[in-house]
Design a protein around this motif. Structure first.
Motif: not given
Length: 90
Positions: A35-62
Motif C-alpha cells: 500500500g505504501t509502495a503504490y502510494r509513493l509511486v502514485g505521488l512520484g516519491t518512491f525511493p527509486c525510479e520505477t518503470v511502468r510495463v503494462g499495468h505493472r511497475h518494475r524497478v531496475l535492480t541497479v
C-alpha cells in the motif's frame, strides 16, 4: 511469498536479485507495505525510479541498490570458494 510477508530482504538477497524486480520485491527491500509502495509511486516519491510495463511497475535492480546505498557488490568468502571471484581478477 504471501501477501502479508513484509520481511525486508536481507543484504545477500538484494545482491542476488535479477536485473529488474517487481514492485513487491522493491517494497520488501525498503521494508514497506505494498500500500505504501503504490502510494509513493502514485505521488512520484518512491525511493527509486520505477518503470511502468503494462499495468505493472518494475524497478531496475541497479537503481534499487543505488537508492539503498549499495554501490558495488562485495566479495564473500563463499564466492571465492565457489570460484566466482576468480573471474573478476583474470
Amino acid at each position: 511469498m504471501s501477501k502479508c510477508d513484509r520481511t525486508p530482504l536481507s543484504f545477500r538477497e538484494i545482491l542476488d536479485l535479477p536485473v529488474s524486480v517487481d514492485l513487491r520485491t522493491a517494497a520488501r527491500a525498503y521494508g514497506m507495505s505494498m500500500g505504501t509502495a503504490y502510494r509513493l509511486v502514485g505521488l512520484g516519491t518512491f525511493p527509486c525510479e520505477t518503470v511502468r510495463v503494462g499495468h505493472r511497475h518494475r524497478v531496475l535492480t541497479v537503481h534499487l541498490m543505488h537508492a539503498l546505498g549499495i554501490e558495488e557488490r562485495p566479495l564473500f568468502a563463499d564466492d571465492i570458494a565457489d570460484g566466482v571471484a576468480l573471474t573478476l581478477f583474470d
